[in-house]
Design an enzyme around this catalytic site. Structure first.
Site, short mmCIF file in Angstrom:
data_model
loop_
_atom_site.label_atom_id
_atom_site.label_comp_id
_atom_site.label_asym_id
_atom_site.label_seq_id
_atom_site.Cartn_x
_atom_site.Cartn_y
_atom_site.Cartn_z
N LYS A 90 0.86 -1.19 0.00
CA LYS A 90 0.00 0.00 0.00
C LYS A 90 0.89 1.23 0.00
CE LYS A 90 -4.45 1.18 0.54
NZ LYS A 90 -5.66 0.49 0.11
N GLY A 188 -20.68 7.09 5.03
CA GLY A 188 -19.73 7.47 3.97
C GLY A 188 -20.31 7.27 2.59
N GLY A 190 -18.88 8.14 -0.45
CA GLY A 190 -17.82 8.45 -1.41
C GLY A 190 -17.93 7.57 -2.65
N VAL A 192 -17.29 4.47 -3.17
CA VAL A 192 -17.95 3.17 -2.97
C VAL A 192 -19.34 3.36 -2.35
CG1 VAL A 192 -17.79 0.91 -1.87
CG2 VAL A 192 -15.71 2.06 -2.61
P1 NAI Z 1 -13.90 8.19 -0.67
O1 NAI Z 1 -12.83 9.07 -0.15
O2 NAI Z 1 -14.40 8.35 -2.05
O3 NAI Z 1 -15.18 8.26 0.30
C1 NAI Z 1 -15.12 8.36 1.68
C2 NAI Z 1 -16.39 9.12 2.10
O4 NAI Z 1 -16.47 9.08 3.53
C3 NAI Z 1 -16.39 10.57 1.68
O5 NAI Z 1 -17.63 10.92 1.12
C4 NAI Z 1 -16.14 11.32 3.00
O6 NAI Z 1 -16.71 12.61 3.02
C5 NAI Z 1 -16.82 10.38 3.97
N1 NAI Z 1 -16.40 10.51 5.36
C6 NAI Z 1 -15.16 10.79 5.86
N2 NAI Z 1 -15.20 10.80 7.19
C7 NAI Z 1 -16.46 10.49 7.55
C8 NAI Z 1 -17.12 10.33 8.78
N3 NAI Z 1 -16.50 10.48 9.96
N4 NAI Z 1 -18.43 9.98 8.79
C9 NAI Z 1 -19.09 9.81 7.62
N5 NAI Z 1 -18.51 9.98 6.42
C10 NAI Z 1 -17.22 10.29 6.39
O7 NAI Z 1 -13.38 6.69 -0.42
P2 NAI Z 1 -13.90 5.34 -1.09
O8 NAI Z 1 -13.07 5.02 -2.24
O9 NAI Z 1 -15.38 5.37 -1.23
O10 NAI Z 1 -13.51 4.28 0.05
C11 NAI Z 1 -14.26 4.15 1.25
C12 NAI Z 1 -13.63 3.09 2.14
O11 NAI Z 1 -13.60 1.84 1.44
C13 NAI Z 1 -12.17 3.37 2.53
O12 NAI Z 1 -11.92 2.86 3.82
C14 NAI Z 1 -11.37 2.59 1.50
O13 NAI Z 1 -10.09 2.24 1.97
C15 NAI Z 1 -12.25 1.37 1.34
N6 NAI Z 1 -12.07 0.69 0.08
C16 NAI Z 1 -12.26 1.35 -1.11
C17 NAI Z 1 -12.09 0.68 -2.31
C18 NAI Z 1 -12.37 1.33 -3.63
O14 NAI Z 1 -12.51 0.60 -4.63
N7 NAI Z 1 -12.50 2.64 -3.70
C19 NAI Z 1 -11.65 -0.74 -2.33
C20 NAI Z 1 -11.56 -1.34 -1.02
C21 NAI Z 1 -11.73 -0.64 0.14
#
Ligand code: NAI
Length: 363
Positions: A90, A188, A190, A192
Protein backbone atom coordinates in the site's frame (compact mmCIF):
# COMPACT_ATOMS: atom_id res chain seq x y z
CA UNK A 1 1.14 -13.24 11.11
CA UNK A 2 4.86 -13.59 10.62
CA UNK A 3 7.09 -15.41 13.08
CA UNK A 4 10.03 -13.93 14.92
CA UNK A 5 9.62 -10.39 13.69
CA UNK A 6 9.55 -8.70 17.10
CA UNK A 7 12.68 -8.95 19.19
CA UNK A 8 13.33 -7.41 22.58
CA UNK A 9 16.13 -5.25 21.18
CA UNK A 10 13.92 -3.66 18.51
CA UNK A 11 12.96 -0.30 19.95
CA UNK A 12 12.33 1.90 16.89
CA UNK A 13 10.54 1.21 13.62
CA UNK A 14 10.77 -2.58 13.91
CA UNK A 15 9.00 -2.43 17.28
CA UNK A 16 6.11 -0.38 15.89
CA UNK A 17 2.85 -2.04 17.01
CA UNK A 18 1.62 -2.26 13.40
CA UNK A 19 4.90 -3.64 12.02
CA UNK A 20 4.32 -7.23 10.98
CA UNK A 21 7.54 -8.38 9.36
CA UNK A 22 6.97 -6.13 6.35
CA UNK A 23 9.45 -6.82 3.56
CA UNK A 24 10.20 -3.22 2.73
CA UNK A 25 9.00 0.22 3.76
CA UNK A 26 10.07 3.04 1.49
CA UNK A 27 9.97 6.78 2.14
CA UNK A 28 9.55 8.71 -1.11
CA UNK A 29 10.28 12.42 -1.11
CA UNK A 30 10.39 15.05 -3.81
CA UNK A 31 11.40 18.56 -2.76
CA UNK A 32 10.10 20.27 -5.89
CA UNK A 33 6.52 19.02 -5.67
CA UNK A 34 6.36 18.49 -1.89
CA UNK A 35 5.71 14.78 -2.28
CA UNK A 36 5.92 12.88 0.98
CA UNK A 37 4.86 9.29 0.50
CA UNK A 38 5.36 5.99 2.27
CA UNK A 39 5.13 2.73 0.37
CA UNK A 40 4.91 -0.45 2.44
CA UNK A 41 5.40 -3.87 0.94
CA UNK A 42 4.14 -6.46 3.37
CA UNK A 43 4.48 -9.84 1.69
CA UNK A 44 5.18 -11.01 -1.86
CA UNK A 45 4.86 -14.76 -1.42
CA UNK A 46 1.91 -14.91 -3.83
CA UNK A 47 3.19 -12.33 -6.31
CA UNK A 48 4.07 -8.64 -6.67
CA UNK A 49 2.53 -6.44 -3.98
CA UNK A 50 -0.78 -4.97 -5.19
CA UNK A 51 -2.45 -2.17 -3.25
CA UNK A 52 -3.93 1.28 -3.65
CA UNK A 53 -2.52 4.70 -2.96
CA UNK A 54 -4.24 6.87 -0.34
CA UNK A 55 -3.88 10.64 -0.04
CA UNK A 56 -4.78 11.92 3.40
CA UNK A 57 -3.80 14.89 5.61
CA UNK A 58 -2.50 12.72 8.45
CA UNK A 59 -2.19 14.49 11.81
CA UNK A 60 1.44 13.36 12.04
CA UNK A 61 3.90 10.98 10.41
CA UNK A 62 3.24 8.25 12.92
CA UNK A 63 -0.43 8.16 11.90
CA UNK A 64 0.65 7.74 8.26
CA UNK A 65 3.13 4.98 9.16
CA UNK A 66 0.51 3.17 11.20
CA UNK A 67 -2.02 3.41 8.36
CA UNK A 68 0.32 2.20 5.64
CA UNK A 69 1.60 -0.71 7.75
CA UNK A 70 -1.92 -1.86 8.59
CA UNK A 71 -3.32 -1.32 5.11
CA UNK A 72 -0.47 -3.16 3.37
CA UNK A 73 -0.84 -6.13 5.71
CA UNK A 74 -4.57 -6.07 5.00
CA UNK A 75 -3.83 -6.26 1.26
CA UNK A 76 -1.79 -9.44 1.77
CA UNK A 77 -4.81 -11.05 3.37
CA UNK A 78 -7.30 -9.56 0.91
CA UNK A 79 -5.41 -10.70 -2.19
CA UNK A 80 -4.81 -14.14 -0.72
CA UNK A 81 -8.42 -14.76 0.30
CA UNK A 82 -9.65 -13.46 -3.07
CA UNK A 83 -7.49 -16.09 -4.78
CA UNK A 84 -5.32 -13.48 -6.52
CA UNK A 85 -1.69 -14.15 -7.35
CA UNK A 86 -0.53 -10.96 -5.68
CA UNK A 87 1.07 -10.05 -2.42
CA UNK A 88 0.15 -7.09 -0.25
CA UNK A 89 1.36 -3.50 -0.34
CA UNK A 90 0.00 0.00 0.00
CA UNK A 91 1.09 3.59 -0.47
CA UNK A 92 0.08 6.70 1.43
CA UNK A 93 0.77 10.27 0.37
CA UNK A 94 0.77 12.71 3.28
CA UNK A 95 -1.23 15.60 1.79
CA UNK A 96 -4.70 17.09 1.68
CA UNK A 97 -6.40 15.90 -1.51
CA UNK A 98 -8.49 19.10 -1.64
CA UNK A 99 -5.63 21.58 -1.45
CA UNK A 100 -2.27 19.84 -2.05
CA UNK A 101 -2.94 17.61 -5.04
CA UNK A 102 -1.19 18.55 -8.28
CA UNK A 103 -0.34 16.77 -11.50
CA UNK A 104 3.37 17.25 -10.75
CA UNK A 105 3.02 15.65 -7.31
CA UNK A 106 1.17 12.68 -8.79
CA UNK A 107 3.88 12.29 -11.43
CA UNK A 108 6.57 12.39 -8.72
CA UNK A 109 4.69 9.60 -6.96
CA UNK A 110 4.67 7.71 -10.28
CA UNK A 111 8.46 8.06 -10.44
CA UNK A 112 8.73 6.59 -6.92
CA UNK A 113 6.60 3.58 -7.94
CA UNK A 114 8.64 3.15 -11.12
CA UNK A 115 11.90 3.08 -9.13
CA UNK A 116 10.60 -0.05 -7.37
CA UNK A 117 10.72 -1.87 -10.70
CA UNK A 118 7.37 -3.65 -10.47
CA UNK A 119 7.53 -5.20 -6.99
CA UNK A 120 4.69 -2.79 -6.10
CA UNK A 121 1.64 -2.18 -8.29
CA UNK A 122 -0.80 0.52 -7.28
CA UNK A 123 -4.27 1.95 -7.91
CA UNK A 124 -6.70 4.43 -6.38
CA UNK A 125 -7.79 4.63 -2.77
CA UNK A 126 -9.24 7.32 -0.51
CA UNK A 127 -8.34 10.79 -1.79
CA UNK A 128 -7.15 9.49 -5.17
CA UNK A 129 -9.36 9.04 -8.23
CA UNK A 130 -8.93 6.95 -11.37
CA UNK A 131 -8.11 10.20 -13.20
CA UNK A 132 -5.30 10.83 -10.70
CA UNK A 133 -4.03 7.34 -11.39
CA UNK A 134 -3.92 8.14 -15.09
CA UNK A 135 -1.50 10.95 -14.22
CA UNK A 136 0.59 8.53 -12.14
CA UNK A 137 0.56 6.15 -15.11
CA UNK A 138 2.36 8.73 -17.27
CA UNK A 139 5.48 7.84 -15.23
CA UNK A 140 5.10 4.16 -14.45
CA UNK A 141 3.57 1.07 -15.99
CA UNK A 142 2.85 -0.35 -12.54
CA UNK A 143 -0.64 1.13 -12.26
CA UNK A 144 -4.01 -0.64 -12.40
CA UNK A 145 -7.61 0.47 -12.38
CA UNK A 146 -7.26 2.76 -15.37
CA UNK A 147 -9.03 2.51 -18.72
CA UNK A 148 -5.77 2.05 -20.62
CA UNK A 149 -5.21 -1.47 -19.26
CA UNK A 150 -8.48 -2.54 -17.69
CA UNK A 151 -11.98 -1.70 -16.61
CA UNK A 152 -11.09 1.62 -15.01
CA UNK A 153 -12.36 2.83 -11.63
CA UNK A 154 -12.49 -0.14 -9.22
CA UNK A 155 -15.09 1.47 -6.92
CA UNK A 156 -18.21 0.13 -8.70
CA UNK A 157 -16.80 -3.40 -8.36
CA UNK A 158 -16.01 -2.83 -4.70
CA UNK A 159 -19.60 -1.67 -4.19
CA UNK A 160 -20.90 -4.71 -6.06
CA UNK A 161 -18.82 -7.03 -3.88
CA UNK A 162 -20.12 -5.41 -0.69
CA UNK A 163 -23.67 -5.65 -2.02
CA UNK A 164 -23.18 -9.38 -2.84
CA UNK A 165 -21.80 -9.90 0.67
CA UNK A 166 -24.82 -8.15 2.21
CA UNK A 167 -27.15 -10.45 0.28
CA UNK A 168 -25.27 -13.47 1.62
CA UNK A 169 -25.26 -12.07 5.17
CA UNK A 170 -29.03 -11.51 5.24
CA UNK A 171 -29.60 -15.00 3.81
CA UNK A 172 -27.37 -16.42 6.51
CA UNK A 173 -28.47 -14.38 9.51
CA UNK A 174 -32.05 -13.36 8.71
CA UNK A 175 -33.07 -16.14 6.29
CA UNK A 176 -34.15 -13.38 3.88
CA UNK A 177 -33.82 -13.97 0.12
CA UNK A 178 -32.96 -10.34 -0.65
CA UNK A 179 -32.42 -6.88 0.78
CA UNK A 180 -35.91 -5.80 -0.19
CA UNK A 181 -37.58 -4.03 2.73
CA UNK A 182 -34.47 -4.07 4.93
CA UNK A 183 -32.96 -0.97 6.49
CA UNK A 184 -29.27 -0.14 5.96
CA UNK A 185 -27.33 2.52 7.91
CA UNK A 186 -24.58 3.65 5.54
CA UNK A 187 -21.56 5.62 6.77
CA UNK A 188 -19.73 7.47 3.97
CA UNK A 189 -21.09 8.34 0.52
CA UNK A 190 -17.82 8.45 -1.41
CA UNK A 191 -16.76 6.45 -4.46
CA UNK A 192 -17.95 3.17 -2.97
CA UNK A 193 -20.66 4.31 -0.56
CA UNK A 194 -22.56 6.31 -3.19
CA UNK A 195 -22.65 3.34 -5.56
CA UNK A 196 -23.65 1.01 -2.78
CA UNK A 197 -26.48 3.40 -1.89
CA UNK A 198 -27.72 3.23 -5.50
CA UNK A 199 -27.63 -0.58 -5.52
CA UNK A 200 -29.44 -0.81 -2.19
CA UNK A 201 -32.11 1.64 -3.31
CA UNK A 202 -32.63 -0.21 -6.61
CA UNK A 203 -33.09 -3.41 -4.64
CA UNK A 204 -35.72 -2.11 -2.28
CA UNK A 205 -33.65 -1.33 0.82
CA UNK A 206 -34.38 1.69 3.03
CA UNK A 207 -31.40 3.94 3.70
CA UNK A 208 -30.15 6.08 6.56
CA UNK A 209 -26.88 7.78 5.63
CA UNK A 210 -24.17 10.00 7.09
CA UNK A 211 -21.25 11.91 5.61
CA UNK A 212 -19.20 14.95 6.52
CA UNK A 213 -20.00 16.37 3.07
CA UNK A 214 -23.49 17.93 3.06
CA UNK A 215 -23.78 17.88 -0.75
CA UNK A 216 -23.50 14.10 -0.73
CA UNK A 217 -26.23 13.91 1.89
CA UNK A 218 -28.52 16.14 -0.16
CA UNK A 219 -27.98 13.93 -3.20
CA UNK A 220 -28.80 10.76 -1.24
CA UNK A 221 -31.94 12.39 0.14
CA UNK A 222 -33.03 13.47 -3.32
CA UNK A 223 -32.14 10.35 -5.29
CA UNK A 224 -32.88 7.59 -2.80
CA UNK A 225 -35.22 9.16 -0.28
CA UNK A 226 -32.54 8.48 2.33
CA UNK A 227 -32.87 9.68 5.92
CA UNK A 228 -29.83 11.43 7.34
CA UNK A 229 -28.17 10.71 10.68
CA UNK A 230 -25.55 12.89 12.38
CA UNK A 231 -21.98 11.68 11.75
CA UNK A 232 -21.53 10.63 15.38
CA UNK A 233 -24.82 8.69 15.51
CA UNK A 234 -25.05 6.68 12.28
CA UNK A 235 -24.04 3.39 13.95
CA UNK A 236 -26.80 3.85 16.55
CA UNK A 237 -29.48 3.70 13.83
CA UNK A 238 -31.88 0.81 14.53
CA UNK A 239 -31.23 -0.77 11.12
CA UNK A 240 -30.75 -4.34 9.91
CA UNK A 241 -27.26 -3.65 8.58
CA UNK A 242 -24.61 -1.09 9.50
CA UNK A 243 -22.27 -0.44 6.53
CA UNK A 244 -19.03 1.42 7.37
CA UNK A 245 -17.82 2.92 4.08
CA UNK A 246 -15.65 5.80 5.33
CA UNK A 247 -12.35 5.35 7.17
CA UNK A 248 -11.04 2.47 9.30
CA UNK A 249 -10.99 1.82 13.05
CA UNK A 250 -14.63 2.71 13.55
CA UNK A 251 -15.50 -0.57 15.30
CA UNK A 252 -14.06 -0.19 18.77
CA UNK A 253 -14.77 -0.39 22.52
CA UNK A 254 -16.78 2.82 22.44
CA UNK A 255 -18.87 2.30 19.29
CA UNK A 256 -19.56 -1.45 19.45
CA UNK A 257 -21.91 -1.25 22.48
CA UNK A 258 -23.83 1.47 20.61
CA UNK A 259 -24.34 -0.42 17.33
CA UNK A 260 -28.03 -1.19 16.89
CA UNK A 261 -27.84 -3.33 13.72
CA UNK A 262 -27.39 -7.11 13.86
CA UNK A 263 -25.06 -7.20 10.85
CA UNK A 264 -21.97 -5.12 10.06
CA UNK A 265 -20.97 -5.27 6.40
CA UNK A 266 -19.17 -2.42 4.64
CA UNK A 267 -16.32 -1.35 2.39
CA UNK A 268 -13.97 0.45 4.78
CA UNK A 269 -10.55 -1.10 5.29
CA UNK A 270 -9.39 -2.04 8.80
CA UNK A 271 -12.78 -1.56 10.42
CA UNK A 272 -11.76 -3.24 13.68
CA UNK A 273 -9.61 -0.92 15.75
CA UNK A 274 -7.97 -3.81 17.62
CA UNK A 275 -7.95 -7.60 17.33
CA UNK A 276 -10.19 -7.79 20.42
CA UNK A 277 -12.99 -5.86 18.72
CA UNK A 278 -14.03 -8.79 16.48
CA UNK A 279 -14.70 -11.15 19.40
CA UNK A 280 -16.42 -8.23 21.18
CA UNK A 281 -18.86 -7.83 18.26
CA UNK A 282 -19.51 -11.55 18.34
CA UNK A 283 -20.17 -11.44 22.08
CA UNK A 284 -22.76 -8.76 21.44
CA UNK A 285 -24.43 -11.04 18.89
CA UNK A 286 -23.48 -8.83 15.94
CA UNK A 287 -22.52 -10.64 12.74
CA UNK A 288 -19.32 -9.04 11.44
CA UNK A 289 -18.53 -9.64 7.77
CA UNK A 290 -14.71 -9.41 7.52
CA UNK A 291 -13.80 -6.15 5.78
CA UNK A 292 -11.06 -7.39 3.49
CA UNK A 293 -13.24 -10.27 2.31
CA UNK A 294 -16.26 -8.14 1.42
CA UNK A 295 -14.36 -5.18 -0.05
CA UNK A 296 -12.11 -7.22 -2.38
CA UNK A 297 -14.16 -6.42 -5.51
CA UNK A 298 -11.93 -3.51 -6.48
CA UNK A 299 -8.75 -5.55 -6.10
CA UNK A 300 -10.31 -8.41 -8.08
CA UNK A 301 -11.29 -6.00 -10.86
CA UNK A 302 -7.83 -4.43 -11.20
CA UNK A 303 -5.84 -7.65 -10.82
CA UNK A 304 -5.68 -8.71 -14.49
CA UNK A 305 -2.79 -6.87 -16.18
CA UNK A 306 -4.90 -6.41 -19.31
CA UNK A 307 -8.59 -6.10 -20.01
CA UNK A 308 -9.68 -9.74 -20.20
CA UNK A 309 -13.30 -9.65 -19.07
CA UNK A 310 -16.26 -7.42 -19.80
CA UNK A 311 -17.70 -5.41 -16.91
CA UNK A 312 -20.58 -7.92 -16.67
CA UNK A 313 -18.21 -10.89 -16.54
CA UNK A 314 -16.17 -9.11 -13.88
CA UNK A 315 -19.31 -8.46 -11.85
CA UNK A 316 -20.05 -12.20 -11.94
CA UNK A 317 -16.53 -12.91 -10.70
CA UNK A 318 -16.77 -10.31 -7.94
CA UNK A 319 -20.20 -11.67 -6.93
CA UNK A 320 -18.47 -14.83 -5.71
CA UNK A 321 -17.49 -12.81 -2.64
CA UNK A 322 -20.97 -13.67 -1.35
CA UNK A 323 -20.21 -17.42 -1.65
CA UNK A 324 -16.88 -17.04 0.13
CA UNK A 325 -18.59 -15.11 2.92
CA UNK A 326 -21.18 -17.89 3.32
CA UNK A 327 -18.38 -20.44 3.69
CA UNK A 328 -16.55 -18.28 6.23
CA UNK A 329 -19.70 -17.62 8.27
CA UNK A 330 -20.74 -21.25 8.44
CA UNK A 331 -17.19 -22.36 9.32
CA UNK A 332 -17.09 -19.65 12.00
CA UNK A 333 -20.29 -20.97 13.54
CA UNK A 334 -19.28 -24.61 13.37
CA UNK A 335 -15.87 -23.85 14.94
CA UNK A 336 -17.25 -21.28 17.41
CA UNK A 337 -14.75 -18.66 16.17
CA UNK A 338 -15.19 -15.07 15.01
CA UNK A 339 -15.53 -14.81 11.18
CA UNK A 340 -12.43 -12.64 10.80
CA UNK A 341 -10.28 -15.33 12.45
CA UNK A 342 -11.57 -17.89 9.95
CA UNK A 343 -10.91 -15.52 7.05
CA UNK A 344 -7.38 -14.88 8.36
CA UNK A 345 -6.74 -18.58 8.66
CA UNK A 346 -7.85 -19.32 5.09
CA UNK A 347 -5.67 -16.47 3.78
CA UNK A 348 -2.66 -17.59 5.83
CA UNK A 349 -3.06 -21.23 4.76
CA UNK A 350 -2.84 -20.23 1.10
CA UNK A 351 0.31 -18.18 1.71
CA UNK A 352 1.89 -20.95 3.79
CA UNK A 353 1.17 -23.50 1.05
CA UNK A 354 2.74 -21.22 -1.57
CA UNK A 355 5.78 -20.69 0.66
CA UNK A 356 6.18 -24.43 1.11
CA UNK A 357 5.86 -24.94 -2.59
CA UNK A 358 8.76 -22.50 -2.99
CA UNK A 359 6.61 -20.03 -4.93
CA UNK A 360 8.10 -16.58 -4.74
CA UNK A 361 7.41 -13.56 -6.88
CA UNK A 362 10.26 -12.27 -8.92
CA UNK A 363 10.68 -8.52 -9.10
P1 NAI B 1 -13.90 8.19 -0.67
O1 NAI B 1 -12.83 9.07 -0.15
O2 NAI B 1 -14.40 8.35 -2.05
O3 NAI B 1 -15.18 8.26 0.30
C1 NAI B 1 -15.12 8.36 1.68
C2 NAI B 1 -16.39 9.12 2.10
O4 NAI B 1 -16.47 9.08 3.53
C3 NAI B 1 -16.39 10.57 1.68
O5 NAI B 1 -17.63 10.92 1.12
C4 NAI B 1 -16.14 11.32 3.00
O6 NAI B 1 -16.71 12.61 3.02
C5 NAI B 1 -16.82 10.38 3.97
N1 NAI B 1 -16.40 10.51 5.36
C6 NAI B 1 -15.16 10.79 5.86
N2 NAI B 1 -15.20 10.80 7.19
C7 NAI B 1 -16.46 10.49 7.55
C8 NAI B 1 -17.12 10.33 8.78
N3 NAI B 1 -16.50 10.48 9.96
N4 NAI B 1 -18.43 9.98 8.79
C9 NAI B 1 -19.09 9.81 7.62
N5 NAI B 1 -18.51 9.98 6.42
C10 NAI B 1 -17.22 10.29 6.39
O7 NAI B 1 -13.38 6.69 -0.42
P2 NAI B 1 -13.90 5.34 -1.09
O8 NAI B 1 -13.07 5.02 -2.24
O9 NAI B 1 -15.38 5.37 -1.23
O10 NAI B 1 -13.51 4.28 0.05
C11 NAI B 1 -14.26 4.15 1.25
C12 NAI B 1 -13.63 3.09 2.14
O11 NAI B 1 -13.60 1.84 1.44
C13 NAI B 1 -12.17 3.37 2.53
O12 NAI B 1 -11.92 2.86 3.82
C14 NAI B 1 -11.37 2.59 1.50
O13 NAI B 1 -10.09 2.24 1.97
C15 NAI B 1 -12.25 1.37 1.34
N6 NAI B 1 -12.07 0.69 0.08
C16 NAI B 1 -12.26 1.35 -1.11
C17 NAI B 1 -12.09 0.68 -2.31
C18 NAI B 1 -12.37 1.33 -3.63
O14 NAI B 1 -12.51 0.60 -4.63
N7 NAI B 1 -12.50 2.64 -3.70
C19 NAI B 1 -11.65 -0.74 -2.33
C20 NAI B 1 -11.56 -1.34 -1.02
C21 NAI B 1 -11.73 -0.64 0.14
Amino acid sequence: MKQGTQRARDTGFFAHPSFDGHEQVILAHDAETGLKAIIAIHDRTLGPALGGCRMWPYADENAAIDDVLRLSRGMTYKNSLAGLDYGGGKAVIIADPHTDKSAALLRAFGDAVERLGGIFITGEDVGISDRDMEEVATRTAHVRGIRANGLGDPSPFTAWGVFSAMQAAVRYRLARPSLDGLHVALQGLGHVGSRLAALLHENGARLTVSDIDSERLDEARRRYGASVAPVEDIHKTPADIFAPCALGGFLNRKTIPEIAAGIVCGAANNQLLTAEDGPFLRKRGILYCPDYLVNAGGAISIAPPRRELSAEQMKARVGRIGDTLMQVLSRADSEGAPPERIADRIAEERIAAARQGGHRASA
